[in-house]
Design a protein around this motif. Structure first.
Motif, PDB file in Angstrom:
ATOM      1  N   GLU A  21       0.826  -1.207   0.000  1.00 47.42           N
ATOM      2  CA  GLU A  21       0.000   0.000   0.000  1.00 47.42           C
ATOM      3  C   GLU A  21       0.863   1.261   0.000  1.00 47.42           C
ATOM      4  N   ILE A  22       1.903   1.270   0.829  1.00 46.61           N
ATOM      5  CA  ILE A  22       2.739   2.474   0.865  1.00 46.61           C
ATOM      6  C   ILE A  22       3.613   2.565  -0.388  1.00 46.61           C
ATOM      7  N   LYS A  23       3.932   1.424  -0.987  1.00 47.99           N
ATOM      8  CA  LYS A  23       4.652   1.452  -2.265  1.00 47.99           C
ATOM      9  C   LYS A  23       3.810   2.137  -3.342  1.00 47.99           C
ATOM     10  N   ALA A  24       2.514   1.814  -3.330  1.00 47.02           N
ATOM     11  CA  ALA A  24       1.610   2.433  -4.301  1.00 47.02           C
ATOM     12  C   ALA A  24       1.505   3.934  -4.052  1.00 47.02           C
ATOM     13  N   GLN A  25       1.449   4.336  -2.778  1.00 45.11           N
ATOM     14  CA  GLN A  25       1.391   5.755  -2.440  1.00 45.11           C
ATOM     15  C   GLN A  25       2.670   6.474  -2.855  1.00 45.11           C
ATOM     16  N   ALA A  26       3.799   5.759  -2.789  1.00 45.52           N
ATOM     17  CA  ALA A  26       5.088   6.361  -3.120  1.00 45.52           C
ATOM     18  C   ALA A  26       5.199   6.699  -4.604  1.00 45.52           C
ATOM     19  N   MET A  27       4.349   6.088  -5.420  1.00 47.82           N
ATOM     20  CA  MET A  27       4.369   6.371  -6.854  1.00 47.82           C
ATOM     21  C   MET A  27       3.652   7.682  -7.198  1.00 47.82           C
ATOM     22  N   ILE A  28       2.931   8.231  -6.210  1.00 51.12           N
ATOM     23  CA  ILE A  28       2.176   9.462  -6.425  1.00 51.12           C
ATOM     24  C   ILE A  28       2.989  10.648  -5.933  1.00 51.12           C
ATOM     25  N   PHE A  29       3.004  11.728  -6.686  1.00 50.52           N
ATOM     26  CA  PHE A  29       3.767  12.912  -6.288  1.00 50.52           C
ATOM     27  C   PHE A  29       3.191  13.514  -5.012  1.00 50.52           C
ATOM     28  N   SER A  30       4.033  14.201  -4.272  1.00 49.76           N
ATOM     29  CA  SER A  30       3.624  14.800  -3.009  1.00 49.76           C
ATOM     30  C   SER A  30       2.514  15.819  -3.218  1.00 49.76           C
ATOM     31  N   ASN A  31       1.739  16.020  -2.151  1.00 52.95           N
ATOM     32  CA  ASN A  31       0.595  16.929  -2.222  1.00 52.95           C
ATOM     33  C   ASN A  31       0.993  18.394  -2.086  1.00 52.95           C
ATOM     34  N   GLU A  32       1.852  18.697  -1.104  1.00 52.11           N
ATOM     35  CA  GLU A  32       2.147  20.093  -0.788  1.00 52.11           C
ATOM     36  C   GLU A  32       3.621  20.465  -0.949  1.00 52.11           C
ATOM     37  N   VAL A  90       7.240  11.401   2.584  1.00 54.73           N
ATOM     38  CA  VAL A  90       8.029  10.668   3.575  1.00 54.73           C
ATOM     39  C   VAL A  90       7.199   9.519   4.133  1.00 54.73           C
ATOM     40  N   PHE A  91       7.807   8.340   4.163  1.00 50.72           N
ATOM     41  CA  PHE A  91       7.127   7.148   4.658  1.00 50.72           C
ATOM     42  C   PHE A  91       7.922   6.587   5.832  1.00 50.72           C
ATOM     43  N   ILE A  92       7.304   6.642   7.014  1.00 47.97           N
ATOM     44  CA  ILE A  92       7.934   6.125   8.230  1.00 47.97           C
ATOM     45  C   ILE A  92       7.352   4.742   8.515  1.00 47.97           C
ATOM     46  N   ILE A  93       8.213   3.747   8.633  1.00 50.32           N
ATOM     47  CA  ILE A  93       7.781   2.411   9.046  1.00 50.32           C
ATOM     48  C   ILE A  93       8.313   2.205  10.459  1.00 50.32           C
ATOM     49  N   SER A  94       7.425   2.327  11.431  1.00 49.29           N
ATOM     50  CA  SER A  94       7.811   2.255  12.833  1.00 49.29           C
ATOM     51  C   SER A  94       7.978   0.804  13.275  1.00 49.29           C
ATOM     52  N   GLU A  95       9.087   0.527  13.953  1.00 51.15           N
ATOM     53  CA  GLU A  95       9.435  -0.815  14.435  1.00 51.15           C
ATOM     54  C   GLU A  95       9.438  -1.822  13.285  1.00 51.15           C
ATOM     55  N   ALA A  96      10.306  -1.525  12.325  1.00 50.77           N
ATOM     56  CA  ALA A  96      10.383  -2.298  11.078  1.00 50.77           C
ATOM     57  C   ALA A  96      10.837  -3.733  11.295  1.00 50.77           C
TER      58      ALA A  96
END
Length: 291
Positions: free
Chosen positions: A94-105, A110-116
């Motif tokens: 899901e976050i990979k798919a979001q990463a393909m979209i340009f930033s909004n503002e 930035v994608f934080i994966i907590s406790e990877a």
């Protein structure tokens, strides 16, 4: 940056310099210290990346204010669900798919994966393609107790920083905490409950050591779990204690051990009665051993 966080000067200087020079890596690993500090540091880096001021993060621009409230549309945080034992591949996709979209503002997403360390091998492998072919507008920040709990292929494609206290020269993996964690693992897979109890006595007077040992044990059990799941051995996969867990514990038992250690780590930070927490530590882990 990081004025209110207890992190090493070398980490502060390295990140601050990289941000100022716009040379921050597309993938970061933040290891060491405690979970809350790791996540706070990741959020501050994320704020710096979306900041519209000159001295980043300026903490007064609209982007910084949104980041401080966890409401910035270009900062995404993935945290393991409470009722789940792992971060699974679908969440990473899901976050990979979001990463393909340009930033909004801003200019960065930035994608934080907590406790990877809770990503299963499939989830970690899902990150590799985007790590191998990084986009200029995306930054991934992975937090974990120890990078040794991650696959070597993930580690090799990211820049790792240690937030905890700097170790003396030559200490490394043979630190007091690492050695004690290894001894406790050996006790767990043997019949020596008395030795296990005796070795944990040091925790009652040393909360910092208690936390560090628990984090090391999480790294060891996480590495064993990855190998039991068919994944490539992490960097600590050749350690004797990791091999012991892999060979002597079932995959289900290793998973339960990893999850319980993470819960106990939270207890260590929040409990006012350290003696009671140590007692629970022994009870929970030996409950897993005999189950």
């Amino acid at each position: 940056m990081f004025e209110n966080l207890s992190v090493t000067e070398s980490f502060k200087n390295s990140i601050t310099s990289a941000v100022k020079m716009s040379r921050l890596s597309h993938a970061l690993i933040l290891e060491g210290t405690d979970e809350a500090t790791r996540l706070s540091a990741a959020k501050e880096i994320a704020a710096a990346l979306v900041c519209k001021g000159e001295d980043k993060p300026c903490k007064v621009c609209s982007a910084c204010l949104k980041a401080s409230k966890d409401s910035h549309p270009d900062i995404h945080i993935l945290i393991k669900e409470k009722d789940s034992t792992m971060i699974k591949v679908d969440s990473v996709r899901e976050i990979k798919a979001q990463a393909m979209i340009f930033s909004n503002e801003g200019t960065k997403s930035v994608f934080i994966i907590s406790e990877a360390q809770f990503m299963n091998p499939q989830a970690q492998n899902a990150l590799l393609k985007i790590f191998e072919e990084p986009s200029q507008h995306v930054c991934f920040i992975l937090t974990c107790s120890s990078k040794s709990s991650l696959l070597d292929t993930v580690i090799s494609r990211a820049t790792a920083y240690t937030l905890g206290e700097e170790t003396s020269e030559g200490e490394g993996e043979d630190s007091k905490a690492a050695l004690l964690a290894a001894e406790l693992v050996a006790c767990l897979v043997s019949e020596s409950e008395y030795d296990f109890l005796k070795k944990t006595a040091a925790f009652i007077k040393d909360k910092k050591l208690f936390r560090e040992v628990t984090e090391k044990m999480i790294a060891f059990s996480g590495a064993a779990l990855i190998m039991q799941s068919g994944g490539k051995a992490p960097s600590c996969g050749d350690r004797e204690e990791v091999i012991l867990l892999k060979n002597r514990f079932t995959q289900i038992k290793t998973l339960e051990l990893t999850r319980s250690l993470q819960e106990l780590l939270t207890d260590i930070d929040s409990s006012a009665n350290l003696n009671l927490t140590v007692t629970r530590f022994v009870s929970v882990l030996y409950g897993i051993k005999i189950s």
